[in-house]
Motif scaffolding. Structure first.
Motif, PDB file in Angstrom:
ATOM      1  N   ALA A  59       0.833  -1.108   0.042  1.00 28.75           N
ATOM      2  CA  ALA A  59      -0.074  -0.003   0.061  1.00 28.75           C
ATOM      3  C   ALA A  59       0.957   1.398   0.136  1.00 28.75           C
ATOM      4  O   ALA A  59       1.919   0.961   0.550  1.00 28.75           O
ATOM      5  CB  ALA A  59      -0.737  -0.090   1.217  1.00 28.75           C
ATOM      6  N   ASP A  72       2.752   4.859   1.027  1.00 30.44           N
ATOM      7  CA  ASP A  72       2.911   5.029   2.351  1.00 30.44           C
ATOM      8  C   ASP A  72       1.807   6.207   2.886  1.00 30.44           C
ATOM      9  O   ASP A  72       1.455   7.274   2.193  1.00 30.44           O
ATOM     10  CB  ASP A  72       4.516   5.725   2.256  1.00 30.44           C
ATOM     11  CG  ASP A  72       5.389   4.856   1.745  1.00 30.44           C
ATOM     12  OD1 ASP A  72       5.585   3.561   2.197  1.00 30.44           O
ATOM     13  OD2 ASP A  72       6.083   5.042   0.693  1.00 30.44           O
ATOM     14  N   PRO A  73       1.776   6.130   3.968  1.00 33.63           N
ATOM     15  CA  PRO A  73       0.736   7.303   4.596  1.00 33.63           C
ATOM     16  C   PRO A  73       1.333   8.609   4.568  1.00 33.63           C
ATOM     17  O   PRO A  73       2.602   8.817   4.665  1.00 33.63           O
ATOM     18  CB  PRO A  73       0.483   6.803   6.065  1.00 33.63           C
ATOM     19  CG  PRO A  73       1.831   5.999   6.655  1.00 33.63           C
ATOM     20  CD  PRO A  73       2.104   5.301   5.136  1.00 33.63           C
ATOM     21  N   ILE A  74       0.485   9.415   4.392  1.00 30.40           N
ATOM     22  CA  ILE A  74       0.861  11.078   4.282  1.00 30.40           C
ATOM     23  C   ILE A  74       0.608  11.703   5.664  1.00 30.40           C
ATOM     24  O   ILE A  74      -0.480  11.522   6.148  1.00 30.40           O
ATOM     25  CB  ILE A  74      -0.026  11.646   3.142  1.00 30.40           C
ATOM     26  CG1 ILE A  74       0.182  11.135   1.962  1.00 30.40           C
ATOM     27  CG2 ILE A  74       0.270  13.137   3.281  1.00 30.40           C
ATOM     28  CD1 ILE A  74      -0.597  11.571   0.727  1.00 30.40           C
ATOM     29  N   GLU A  75       1.378  12.055   6.244  1.00 33.26           N
ATOM     30  CA  GLU A  75       1.458  12.888   7.475  1.00 33.26           C
ATOM     31  C   GLU A  75       2.165  14.190   7.354  1.00 33.26           C
ATOM     32  O   GLU A  75       3.387  14.243   7.456  1.00 33.26           O
ATOM     33  CB  GLU A  75       2.231  12.037   8.697  1.00 33.26           C
ATOM     34  CG  GLU A  75       1.311  10.775   8.953  1.00 33.26           C
ATOM     35  CD  GLU A  75       2.229   9.935   9.984  1.00 33.26           C
ATOM     36  OE1 GLU A  75       3.258  10.193  10.450  1.00 33.26           O
ATOM     37  OE2 GLU A  75       1.808   8.643  10.142  1.00 33.26           O
ATOM     38  N   MET A 118      -3.705   6.100  -6.320  1.00 27.59           N
ATOM     39  CA  MET A 118      -3.317   6.983  -5.546  1.00 27.59           C
ATOM     40  C   MET A 118      -3.964   8.552  -6.425  1.00 27.59           C
ATOM     41  O   MET A 118      -4.017   8.454  -7.361  1.00 27.59           O
ATOM     42  CB  MET A 118      -1.671   7.226  -5.674  1.00 27.59           C
ATOM     43  CG  MET A 118      -1.103   6.154  -4.831  1.00 27.59           C
ATOM     44  SD  MET A 118       0.374   6.266  -5.069  1.00 27.59           S
ATOM     45  CE  MET A 118       1.108   7.753  -4.245  1.00 27.59           C
ATOM     46  N   PRO A 132      -3.843  14.534  -2.814  1.00 31.13           N
ATOM     47  CA  PRO A 132      -2.947  14.299  -1.432  1.00 31.13           C
ATOM     48  C   PRO A 132      -1.484  14.034  -2.210  1.00 31.13           C
ATOM     49  O   PRO A 132      -0.614  14.407  -1.095  1.00 31.13           O
ATOM     50  CB  PRO A 132      -3.506  12.463  -1.192  1.00 31.13           C
ATOM     51  CG  PRO A 132      -4.976  12.897  -1.425  1.00 31.13           C
ATOM     52  CD  PRO A 132      -4.759  13.419  -3.048  1.00 31.13           C
ATOM     53  N   HIS A 133      -0.964  13.512  -3.199  1.00 29.78           N
ATOM     54  CA  HIS A 133       0.088  13.281  -3.551  1.00 29.78           C
ATOM     55  C   HIS A 133       0.990  14.827  -3.988  1.00 29.78           C
ATOM     56  O   HIS A 133       2.038  14.933  -3.309  1.00 29.78           O
ATOM     57  CB  HIS A 133       0.438  12.487  -4.985  1.00 29.78           C
ATOM     58  CG  HIS A 133       1.776  11.971  -5.168  1.00 29.78           C
ATOM     59  ND1 HIS A 133       2.718  12.970  -5.802  1.00 29.78           N
ATOM     60  CD2 HIS A 133       2.361  10.795  -4.919  1.00 29.78           C
ATOM     61  CE1 HIS A 133       3.756  12.225  -5.964  1.00 29.78           C
ATOM     62  NE2 HIS A 133       3.653  11.206  -5.392  1.00 29.78           N
ATOM     63  N   LYS A 143       1.641  16.248  -0.251  1.00 31.40           N
ATOM     64  CA  LYS A 143       2.717  15.537   0.347  1.00 31.40           C
ATOM     65  C   LYS A 143       3.900  16.082  -0.358  1.00 31.40           C
ATOM     66  O   LYS A 143       4.766  16.433   0.370  1.00 31.40           O
ATOM     67  CB  LYS A 143       2.621  14.055  -0.159  1.00 31.40           C
ATOM     68  CG  LYS A 143       3.792  13.305   0.511  1.00 31.40           C
ATOM     69  CD  LYS A 143       3.807  11.727   0.202  1.00 31.40           C
ATOM     70  CE  LYS A 143       4.273  11.381  -1.242  1.00 31.40           C
ATOM     71  NZ  LYS A 143       4.522  10.069  -1.289  1.00 31.40           N
TER      72      LYS A 143
END
Length: 291
Positions: free
Chosen positions: A24, A26-29, A235, A239-240, A243
């Motif tokens: 999956a 990678d999570p976005i933080e 994706m 969001p990308h 990031k």
């Protein structure tokens, strides 16, 4: 070129199917600092892209009736916008190898929507996209404005498609497409599809046509996964983008331009595609090992 055009066209060059990873994304933080960087970088980037597009459309109103299919001015606007986009993002940008002077096409591996900016930043090129994009409201109009070449994957229209390529190439345009047919995580090179290479073997194009392979290599920010800039599968673009804008440290992108291959030196589209794939794969692997 608008970000929406970049995202849509970048995902729809040639193929309908996206590459999927077994792992999956990678999570976005982002955090407070990350969101601050999104604003500090996002606002000037939006201003750069929007003003560049407005300028391009304005100049094109004069350029088109004078030069027809030739575009001696507007590609410089796209190049300026794309190069400065990396400066705003803080992403390192470096290239090696000589740009092709002969008439022909450019082929490259595909990792992210950032590829569009990177390849436009060094060389004035025109991307090849599937014909469906031209009919999409808003997006199609913007893609046409930036000179995208639309193709139909229909054998019955092969001759018509070759004619379009011939007109654009004769006008001095460098056409660019991604033979993988989809974007990946940037850690691999997928097999090159041979479909578009077929048009270059027509009687009208074969004898003067060259194809320049380019390896696009992304180096992740320190401490981040190697696939940080990769954009694949399901994706979402938003969001990308966030990031990328919100990264405290940025990495870099490297373009490696290889020796152009003369189409008439190859017996078939499969041989030419295999050559370009091998060259791109070899340099991509070495560049990632030497990071």
């Amino acid at each position: 070129m608008s970000a929406s055009v970049v995202s849509i066209v970048g995902r729809n060059l040639v193929s309908d199917q996206s590459w999927q990873s077994e792992d999956a994304p990678d999570p976005i933080e982002l955090g407070v600092i990350g969101w601050g960087l999104v604003i500090l970088r996002g606002l000037p980037l939006a201003l750069l892209v929007t003003s560049g597009l407005i300028l391009l459309l304005t100049v094109r109103l004069v350029e088109r009736p004078i030069y027809g299919p030739r575009r001696p001015i507007t590609p410089f606007i796209s190049q300026f916008v794309c190069r400065n986009a990396f400066r705003i993002l803080g992403v390192g940008f470096r290239t090696s190898g000589d740009l092709m002077q002969e008439r022909g096409a450019v082929v490259a591996n595909h990792s992210s929507w950032l590829d569009i900016f990177a390849l436009n930043a060094r060389k004035r090129v025109f991307f090849v996209s599937k014909a469906e994009v031209a009919k999409w409201p808003g997006i199609g109009w913007l893609a046409r404005a930036t000179g995208t070449v639309f193709i139909e994957r229909d054998r019955k229209k092969a001759r018509e498609q070759t004619k379009v390529f011939e007109e654009r190439l004769t006008a001095g345009h460098k056409l660019l497409f991604f033979p993988e047919g989809t974007s990946t995580d940037g850690l691999r090179i997928l097999p090159f599809k041979t479909t578009l290479f077929a048009a270059f073997f027509s009687d009208e194009l074969r004898n003067f046509m060259y194809v320049q392979p380019v390896s696009v290599v992304f180096h992740a920010p320190k401490g981040q996964p190697d696939r940080f800039y990769g954009w694949w599968g399901d994706m979402e673009f938003g969001p990308h983008l966030l990031k990328t804008l919100g990264a405290c440290r940025q990495g870099s992108v490297e373009l490696i331009y290889h020796t152009p291959a003369k189409v008439s030196d190859f017996d078939s589209r499969k041989a030419l595609a295999a050559h370009c794939e091998a060259v791109v794969r070899h340099a991509h692997t070495l560049a990632r090992l030497e990071k």
